[in-house]
Design a protein around this motif. Structure first.
Motif, mmCIF file in Angstrom:
data_model
loop_
_atom_site.group_PDB
_atom_site.id
_atom_site.type_symbol
_atom_site.label_atom_id
_atom_site.label_comp_id
_atom_site.label_asym_id
_atom_site.label_seq_id
_atom_site.Cartn_x
_atom_site.Cartn_y
_atom_site.Cartn_z
ATOM 1 N N UNK A 40 -2.347 7.211 0.640
ATOM 2 C CA UNK A 40 -0.903 7.253 0.450
ATOM 3 C C UNK A 40 -0.345 5.930 -0.082
ATOM 4 N N UNK A 41 -0.802 4.812 0.518
ATOM 5 C CA UNK A 41 -0.331 3.473 0.162
ATOM 6 C C UNK A 41 -1.505 2.511 0.183
ATOM 7 N N UNK A 42 -1.344 1.406 -0.554
ATOM 8 C CA UNK A 42 -2.358 0.356 -0.479
ATOM 9 C C UNK A 42 -1.747 -0.981 -0.841
ATOM 10 N N UNK A 43 -2.386 -2.056 -0.361
ATOM 11 C CA UNK A 43 -1.939 -3.402 -0.644
ATOM 12 C C UNK A 43 -3.076 -4.383 -0.457
ATOM 13 N N UNK A 44 -3.099 -5.412 -1.275
ATOM 14 C CA UNK A 44 -4.129 -6.450 -1.212
ATOM 15 C C UNK A 44 -3.630 -7.583 -0.319
ATOM 16 N N UNK A 45 -4.499 -8.050 0.564
ATOM 17 C CA UNK A 45 -4.131 -9.137 1.474
ATOM 18 C C UNK A 45 -4.058 -10.468 0.734
ATOM 19 N N UNK A 132 1.155 -16.410 11.570
ATOM 20 C CA UNK A 132 0.831 -15.368 10.609
ATOM 21 C C UNK A 132 -0.392 -15.778 9.803
ATOM 22 N N UNK A 133 -1.391 -14.900 9.724
ATOM 23 C CA UNK A 133 -2.623 -15.175 9.007
ATOM 24 C C UNK A 133 -2.648 -14.568 7.615
ATOM 25 N N UNK A 134 -2.209 -13.303 7.477
ATOM 26 C CA UNK A 134 -2.344 -12.619 6.200
ATOM 27 C C UNK A 134 -1.293 -11.527 6.058
ATOM 28 N N UNK A 135 -0.977 -11.229 4.781
ATOM 29 C CA UNK A 135 0.064 -10.262 4.435
ATOM 30 C C UNK A 135 -0.454 -9.327 3.346
ATOM 31 N N UNK A 136 -0.239 -8.023 3.526
ATOM 32 C CA UNK A 136 -0.558 -7.042 2.485
ATOM 33 C C UNK A 136 0.671 -6.161 2.272
ATOM 34 N N UNK A 137 1.456 -6.422 1.201
ATOM 35 C CA UNK A 137 2.571 -5.533 0.907
ATOM 36 C C UNK A 137 2.049 -4.190 0.410
ATOM 37 N N UNK A 138 2.550 -3.107 0.970
ATOM 38 C CA UNK A 138 2.067 -1.773 0.623
ATOM 39 C C UNK A 138 2.854 -1.187 -0.546
#
Length: 142
Positions: A40-45, A132-138
């Motif tokens: 449905x959704x995906x994002x790269x960290x 905060x270590x990592x973020x992946x916008x979807x």
């Protein structure tokens, strides 16, 4: 005096730990992703300063159940790391999916009622030290 100071520091360290929410009490990252689930959704960290991270967050759905899968994922070691679904790239308003597991490509259940058009970031966050270590916008899958 040293004993008093040491006792005070130990007390502060123990009281700074946050208790885990309801969603972090059970085993995590061991959810089996159904083979018929659709992407449905995906994002790269991307990492925050001083952190190394790689991999992708993917959201899959099947019937009414949805899942977050961390694929080809690795992150710098840290204590008390949690996986959040968040409304922004910072942990202000979020759903705690649970502790980051040590397994390969862990998968987490998304609680029913979570609107993925609002909770559109996957975060890796150290709950104990509020880092905060990592973020992946979807983004919607194509």
């Amino acid at each position: 005096m040293k004993t008093l100071l040491l006792s005070l520091l130990l007390g502060l360290a123990l009281s700074s730990c946050q208790s885990e929410g309801e969603l972090t009490q059970s085993d995590v990252g061991d959810v089996a992703l159904p083979t018929e689930a659709q992407l449905l959704y995906e994002g790269v960290f991307s990492p925050t300063s001083g952190i190394e991270v790689s991999g992708t967050a993917r959201v899959y759905g099947r019937a009414t159940q949805r899942y977050v899968a961390l694929e080809d994922f690795s992150v710098s070691h840290g204590p008390d790391l949690k996986v959040y679904l968040s409304t922004t790239a910072s942990p202000d308003t979020f759903v705690n999916l649970g502790a980051l597991g040590n397994g390969v490509d862990p998968t987490y259940n998304i609680p029913e009622g979570v609107d993925l058009t609002v909770y559109d970031h996957v975060l890796i966050h150290c709950q104990q030290y509020s880092h905060l270590f990592a973020i992946a916008p979807l983004q919607p899958a194509e």
